[in-house]
Write an enzyme that holds these catalytic residues in place. Structure first.
Site, PDB file in Angstrom:
ATOM      1  CE  LYS A 130       0.128  -2.884  -9.787  1.00  0.00           C
ATOM      2  NZ  LYS A 130       0.851  -2.012  -8.874  1.00  0.00           N
ATOM      3  CG  ASP A 170      -0.259  -3.387  -6.152  1.00  0.00           C
ATOM      4  OD1 ASP A 170       0.117  -2.187  -5.914  1.00  0.00           O
ATOM      5  OD2 ASP A 170      -1.612  -3.489  -6.246  1.00  0.00           O
TER       6      ASP A 170
HETATM    7  P1  NDP Z   1      -1.200  -4.433   1.325  1.00  0.00           P
HETATM    8  O1  NDP Z   1      -1.839  -5.568   0.761  1.00  0.00           O
HETATM    9  O2  NDP Z   1       0.129  -4.625   2.177  1.00  0.00           O
HETATM   10  O3  NDP Z   1      -2.262  -3.579   2.050  1.00  0.00           O
HETATM   11  C1  NDP Z   1      -3.335  -3.307   1.456  1.00  0.00           C
HETATM   12  C2  NDP Z   1      -4.106  -2.386   2.496  1.00  0.00           C
HETATM   13  O4  NDP Z   1      -5.417  -1.716   2.137  1.00  0.00           O
HETATM   14  C3  NDP Z   1      -4.888  -3.334   3.600  1.00  0.00           C
HETATM   15  O5  NDP Z   1      -4.741  -2.836   4.825  1.00  0.00           O
HETATM   16  C4  NDP Z   1      -6.220  -3.449   2.823  1.00  0.00           C
HETATM   17  O6  NDP Z   1      -7.209  -4.039   4.105  1.00  0.00           O
HETATM   18  C5  NDP Z   1      -6.424  -2.296   2.637  1.00  0.00           C
HETATM   19  N1  NDP Z   1      -7.565  -2.466   1.367  1.00  0.00           N
HETATM   20  C6  NDP Z   1      -7.409  -3.050   0.120  1.00  0.00           C
HETATM   21  N2  NDP Z   1      -8.248  -2.974  -0.500  1.00  0.00           N
HETATM   22  C7  NDP Z   1      -9.323  -2.349   0.059  1.00  0.00           C
HETATM   23  C8  NDP Z   1     -10.701  -1.823  -0.008  1.00  0.00           C
HETATM   24  N3  NDP Z   1     -11.135  -2.146  -1.167  1.00  0.00           N
HETATM   25  N4  NDP Z   1     -11.078  -1.024   0.908  1.00  0.00           N
HETATM   26  C9  NDP Z   1     -10.533  -0.688   2.122  1.00  0.00           C
HETATM   27  N5  NDP Z   1      -9.235  -1.110   2.355  1.00  0.00           N
HETATM   28  C10 NDP Z   1      -8.561  -1.752   1.722  1.00  0.00           C
HETATM   29  O7  NDP Z   1      -0.793  -3.393  -0.116  1.00  0.00           O
HETATM   30  P2  NDP Z   1       0.195  -2.353  -0.257  1.00  0.00           P
HETATM   31  O8  NDP Z   1       0.478  -1.788   1.142  1.00  0.00           O
HETATM   32  O9  NDP Z   1       1.374  -2.917  -0.694  1.00  0.00           O
HETATM   33  O10 NDP Z   1      -0.421  -1.488  -1.228  1.00  0.00           O
HETATM   34  C11 NDP Z   1      -1.528  -0.209  -0.847  1.00  0.00           C
HETATM   35  C12 NDP Z   1      -1.632   0.755  -2.002  1.00  0.00           C
HETATM   36  O11 NDP Z   1      -0.291   1.440  -2.410  1.00  0.00           O
HETATM   37  C13 NDP Z   1      -2.188   0.175  -3.273  1.00  0.00           C
HETATM   38  O12 NDP Z   1      -3.020   0.973  -3.967  1.00  0.00           O
HETATM   39  C14 NDP Z   1      -0.861  -0.139  -4.086  1.00  0.00           C
HETATM   40  O13 NDP Z   1      -1.106  -0.204  -5.574  1.00  0.00           O
HETATM   41  C15 NDP Z   1       0.006   1.120  -3.773  1.00  0.00           C
HETATM   42  N6  NDP Z   1       1.237   1.021  -3.859  1.00  0.00           N
HETATM   43  C16 NDP Z   1       2.142  -0.251  -3.344  1.00  0.00           C
HETATM   44  C17 NDP Z   1       3.404  -0.234  -3.555  1.00  0.00           C
HETATM   45  C18 NDP Z   1       4.234  -1.267  -2.855  1.00  0.00           C
HETATM   46  O14 NDP Z   1       5.373  -0.827  -2.795  1.00  0.00           O
HETATM   47  N7  NDP Z   1       3.530  -2.122  -2.164  1.00  0.00           N
HETATM   48  C19 NDP Z   1       4.035   0.619  -4.597  1.00  0.00           C
HETATM   49  C20 NDP Z   1       3.225   1.700  -5.030  1.00  0.00           C
HETATM   50  C21 NDP Z   1       1.975   1.787  -4.909  1.00  0.00           C
HETATM   51  P3  NDP Z   1      -7.494  -5.604   4.068  1.00  0.00           P
HETATM   52  O15 NDP Z   1      -6.538  -6.372   4.733  1.00  0.00           O
HETATM   53  O16 NDP Z   1      -8.916  -5.594   4.794  1.00  0.00           O
HETATM   54  O17 NDP Z   1      -7.745  -6.080   2.606  1.00  0.00           O
END
Ligand code: NDP
Length: 450
Positions: A130, A170
């Site tokens: 990571k 991510d």
């Molecule tokens: P994105 O950046 O596309 O979206 C993240 C979302 O989570 C946004 O809506 C963001 O809001 C919100 N968010 C982030 N940090 C916080 C916080 N501290 N408190 C509240 N909301 C928060 O990321 P992904 O959708 O790709 O990833 C989401 C999760 O899924 C993560 O945990 C990631 O590790 C996991 N994941 C992702 C994969 C992938 O293929 N993308 C694969 C496996 C796991 P805001 O816009 O306000 O920051």
């Protein structure tokens, strides 16, 4: 006598805490795995003697580096970047890159550790890694993001490669950022190779990759429900996040006849009792990836909805999918979900539920799919992107869709194999931990002491 014969779980965790001061997320992730693995290893002397768990909980290496870039006002900015290469026993390191102000070495170590088990569970040859930086892409211009990504890759390129380490996206790293990083890698090395996944369709990206994590988390939920003779159809769901994973999870729930009630971001959540249908999901995708706006804007567009500060877990629903970030669902929120009749939780995010919250789900014996199993669809399709790049071919959407559903069923099967308890209840955490661990551990045994 083996060195660890007399070390129990508490002593092992004391050592982990001592060696990793100020790294609570990493300690939490190791603890969650160690409690299941200690039980599994009880009669397996070879794992103890080879100190396998201790070795998996010590990253192969961590690279930390300075990332300098110039903002649009000609100020010089300095960020810190990392790549944590946790374990490559079963394949090249593989895991996403996160750009977010909350990124620390502890967060990346926990993610790389979890990734090792997740990648093993997919059945594909991928080790765990990571990376990321404490850079906040929010509010930055495209030119600023490009300069940051180029500077980040100018150091990272030395440590990665298609047979060495293959990063992906991510939080904060989507198609735009992957494009800038891939462009810089290609420029520096003069090589076009599958060094990153999550690439655009025009330059070697895989069909189905954008959808894979969110769809996969719903397929995992569907498998858990099916195991109990139930289905997604007709059920309501609360979802957190509004990024890649959340919007695709919402899409699949809707396609399967469920009704999504909430989405969120770090500013709060929207509750739409009429349901967030495909048209509304498309609007959110555009808001987040093109306009780069806030979820609160949803209520100006769709009058049936209300916006609230905080997180969505007090809204009553049959299913819950935390798809935002780590530790976003605590003990009280888990209790609220259970007392409101929630039957199943599938984690799109990594470690979104605190250890105390997980205990609430287990005590209530509701279906609980941990991230390392439930969100493995993303990395699985990334693995398929690597295969397509190596072979210089591309498979179509339909074929990859079938592969994804099969992969998620396979992961569910492995979890039940090691997680089924007396009375038929499946402890998916235990199942995922043991199945993921065993493959990596056996490979490490084969290598001797390295
Ligand atoms: P994105 O950046 O596309 O979206 C993240 C979302 O989570 C946004 O809506 C963001 O809001 C919100 N968010 C982030 N940090 C916080 C916080 N501290 N408190 C509240 N909301 C928060 O990321 P992904 O959708 O790709 O990833 C989401 C999760 O899924 C993560 O945990 C990631 O590790 C996991 N994941 C992702 C994969 C992938 O293929 N993308 C694969 C496996 C796991 P805001 O816009 O306000 O920051």
């Amino acid at each position: 006598m083996a060195v660890t014969d007399h070390v129990n779980l508490e002593q092992f965790m004391e050592g982990v805490k001592k060696r990793n001061p100020g790294q609570p997320e990493f300690v939490q992730a190791v603890h969650e795995v160690a409690q299941d693995i200690f039980e599994f290893m009880e009669d397996k002397v070879e794992y103890h003697e080879a100190q396998i768990l201790r070795r998996i909980a010590e990253p192969d290496r961590i690279v930390s580096f300075r990332v300098c870039w110039e903002d649009d006002n000609h100020n010089i900015r300095v960020q810190r970047g990392w790549r944590v290469q946790n374990n490559n026993a079963i394949g090249p390191y593989k895991g996403g890159i996160r750009f977010h102000p909350s990124v620390t070495e502890s967060v990346l170590k926990f993610l790389a550790f979890e990734q090792t088990f997740k990648n093993s569970l997919t059945g594909l040859p991928m080790g765990g890694g990571k990376g990321g930086a404490n850079f906040n892409p929010k509010g930055k211009s495209d030119a600023e993001v490009m300069r940051f990504c180029q500077s980040f890759m100018t150091e990272l390129y030395r440590h990665i490669g298609p047979d060495t380490d293959v990063p992906a996206g991510d939080i904060g790293v989507g198609g735009r950022e992957i494009g800038y990083m891939f462009g810089q890698y290609k420029r520096i090395t003069n090589r076009w190779e599958g060094v990153l996944t999550g690439k655009g369709q025009e330059y070697g990206g895989s069909q189905m990759r954008p959808e894979a994590t969110g769809y996969g988390a719903v397929y995992f939920l569907q498998n858990m429900l099916k195991h109990q003779g139930k289905d997604v159809e007709g059920h309501t769901a609360v979802i957190s996040g509004s990024g890649n994973v959340a919007t695709h999870a919402a899409e699949k729930i809707t396609q399967l006849g469920g009704k999504v009630l909430t989405l969120s971001d770090s500013g709060g959540f929207i509750h739409d009792p009429d349901g967030i249908d495909q048209e509304k999901i498309d609007w959110v995708k555009h808001l987040k990836t093109v306009k780069r706006g806030r979820i609160s804007e949803y209520v100006d567009e769709f009058k049936s909805a209300t916006f609230h500060e905080g997180r969505p877990w007090n809204i009553a629903a049959d299913l819950a999918l935390p798809c935002a970030t780590q530790n976003e669902l605590n003990e009280d929120e888990a209790k609220a979900l259970v007392s409101n009749g929630c039957k199943g939780v599938s984690e799109g995010a990594n470690m979104p539920t605190t250890l105390e919250g997980v205990k609430v789900f287990h005590d209530a014996k509701i279906l609980y799919g941990p991230g390392k199993a439930a969100n493995a669809g993303g990395v699985a399709v990334s693995g398929l992107e690597m295969s397509q790049n190596s072979e210089r071919i591309s498979w179509n959407h339909e074929r990859l869709g079938e592969m994804l559903t099969d992969l998620m069923s396979g992961i569910h099967e492995k979890c039940t194999e090691y997680g089924e308890q007396d009375g038929g209840y499946v402890d998916y955490v235990k199942g995922a931990n043991i199945a993921g661990f065993k493959k990596v551990a056996d490979a490490m045994l084969a290598f001797g002491v390295v």
